[in-house]
Design a protein around this motif. Sequence first.
Motif, PDB file in Angstrom:
ATOM      1  N   LYS A 162      51.024  23.432 -48.123  1.00  0.00           N
ATOM      2  CA  LYS A 162      52.162  24.309 -48.355  1.00  0.00           C
ATOM      3  C   LYS A 162      52.089  25.819 -47.268  1.00  0.00           C
ATOM      4  O   LYS A 162      53.022  26.156 -47.027  1.00  0.00           O
ATOM      5  CB  LYS A 162      51.997  24.952 -49.696  1.00  0.00           C
ATOM      6  CG  LYS A 162      52.306  24.016 -50.801  1.00  0.00           C
ATOM      7  CD  LYS A 162      52.764  24.639 -52.183  1.00  0.00           C
ATOM      8  CE  LYS A 162      53.184  23.704 -52.923  1.00  0.00           C
ATOM      9  NZ  LYS A 162      53.337  24.249 -54.596  1.00  0.00           N
ATOM     10  N   ASN A 168      53.129  24.246 -43.862  1.00  0.00           N
ATOM     11  CA  ASN A 168      54.578  23.614 -44.208  1.00  0.00           C
ATOM     12  C   ASN A 168      54.469  22.213 -43.279  1.00  0.00           C
ATOM     13  O   ASN A 168      55.442  21.908 -42.688  1.00  0.00           O
ATOM     14  CB  ASN A 168      55.554  24.460 -43.866  1.00  0.00           C
ATOM     15  CG  ASN A 168      56.777  24.048 -44.792  1.00  0.00           C
ATOM     16  OD1 ASN A 168      56.638  23.238 -45.848  1.00  0.00           O
ATOM     17  ND2 ASN A 168      57.976  24.358 -44.556  1.00  0.00           N
ATOM     18  N   ASP A 170      58.510  23.265 -40.464  1.00  0.00           N
ATOM     19  CA  ASP A 170      58.855  24.723 -40.048  1.00  0.00           C
ATOM     20  C   ASP A 170      59.712  24.550 -38.891  1.00  0.00           C
ATOM     21  O   ASP A 170      60.881  25.246 -38.503  1.00  0.00           O
ATOM     22  CB  ASP A 170      58.098  25.687 -39.864  1.00  0.00           C
ATOM     23  CG  ASP A 170      57.451  26.231 -41.246  1.00  0.00           C
ATOM     24  OD1 ASP A 170      58.005  26.306 -42.223  1.00  0.00           O
ATOM     25  OD2 ASP A 170      56.205  26.806 -41.181  1.00  0.00           O
ATOM     26  N   TYR A 218      54.839  17.631 -53.456  1.00  0.00           N
ATOM     27  CA  TYR A 218      53.468  18.345 -53.008  1.00  0.00           C
ATOM     28  C   TYR A 218      52.354  17.668 -53.732  1.00  0.00           C
ATOM     29  O   TYR A 218      52.575  17.176 -54.835  1.00  0.00           O
ATOM     30  CB  TYR A 218      53.542  19.955 -53.302  1.00  0.00           C
ATOM     31  CG  TYR A 218      54.637  20.452 -52.388  1.00  0.00           C
ATOM     32  CD1 TYR A 218      54.406  20.945 -51.244  1.00  0.00           C
ATOM     33  CD2 TYR A 218      55.461  20.823 -52.940  1.00  0.00           C
ATOM     34  CE1 TYR A 218      55.285  21.421 -50.326  1.00  0.00           C
ATOM     35  CE2 TYR A 218      56.857  21.601 -52.312  1.00  0.00           C
ATOM     36  CZ  TYR A 218      56.356  21.843 -50.852  1.00  0.00           C
ATOM     37  OH  TYR A 218      57.357  22.462 -50.046  1.00  0.00           O
TER      38      TYR A 218
END
Length: 387
Positions: free
Chosen positions: A154, A157, A189, A378
């Motif tokens: 996370k 990303n 990203d 996730y």
Amino acid sequence: MVVVQINKEEKKIMLTKPLQLAKESDSEESYRAPNLLQRLLSLFKNVRPGSDLTRFQLPPQFNLPKSQLQCYGESVYCTASDLLSICNKGQSPLDRFISVVAWSISTTRPISFGVAPYNPILGETHHVSKGNLNVLLEQVSHHPPVTALHATDKKENIEITWSQQPVPKFYGTSVEAQVRGKRQLKLLDHGETYEMNSPNLFFRILPVPGADWVGTVDIRCIETGLVAELSYKSGHSFLGLGGSHKVIKGKIFDSSSLKVIYELDGHWDRTVKMKDRENGKVAVIYDATEVITRLQAPILKDEKSVWPTESVHVWSGLSQAIVSKDWEKAREAKQVVEERQRELMRERDSKGENWIPKHFVVSYSKEVGWDCTPIHNYVSAAPIIAL
């Protein structure tokens, strides 16, 4: 190989060192039974050349004390340097692409002749965290054997998805395992998706025993059109002698113009260099000694959160016996796991039920092969922590 043993429900969860370059006195070779080559030849004496070995069962004497799921996972989360973060921090698409190529090479790990990890059981899982990277694997099919992997970070990303189906075949004096399935790395990203495949495993039995990675790996960024072609070669002559081992040769080019930007050359267990086609400058893009040495066994952070399907839990009895070289106990422990799987299959068949993976949506087609889509966006933090 260092073994960490922790009591759990009258069992021991064994956390072993990952496969790496360092040759230590407690390496995986210490688990081998005596007369390894002679025993291996006896296994194949009734196997015809060209045979598919997917359902071939190895006795415990030929097993490492870990599952294939652990080996797949280690190639993603066990690195001495954070190559994934480097991928994300590249200033240009080309910089990021070169870093992704280096990361892909880092997933190529040492293999030993004559020993192999356990074939995972249906529904087996492996769940590990390292820093902000959480990794989850699940065995989504047993026949044929198919493994799905999902990893997320996370903070950076980043998302990784894999599907892997090894197809081993016997060729008289060697075994080659084609590793089918797609690997995907997303740098969210930057809006970039990188697709790649795996080299194949090659085991030479005669005249000189050995193991290596061979075949062609293609890496491409869908959005930028940059492509790398890497050729893995054993470097051995026909008789298995001489030559340079663990060779990688390749190139990076723009798929729209077919212009070659860099030439690649080296060894995946040492260094891989790239040469700029315009100015002739040479730079090292990957150094194996900096990435896959000095790796430590993971630790158990939360014993109660380890799932019953976790690899180290499923195979705990067998791993203990192999480490102790108690081959009779190892045979019995392996039979216990296999018989339990047969019982579960009979129960499903009697009820007319199909087994459904818990963490992935799985489909198959002749055109695409196995497609394993993670159910969750996730991966959660794991109770097992890689150092």
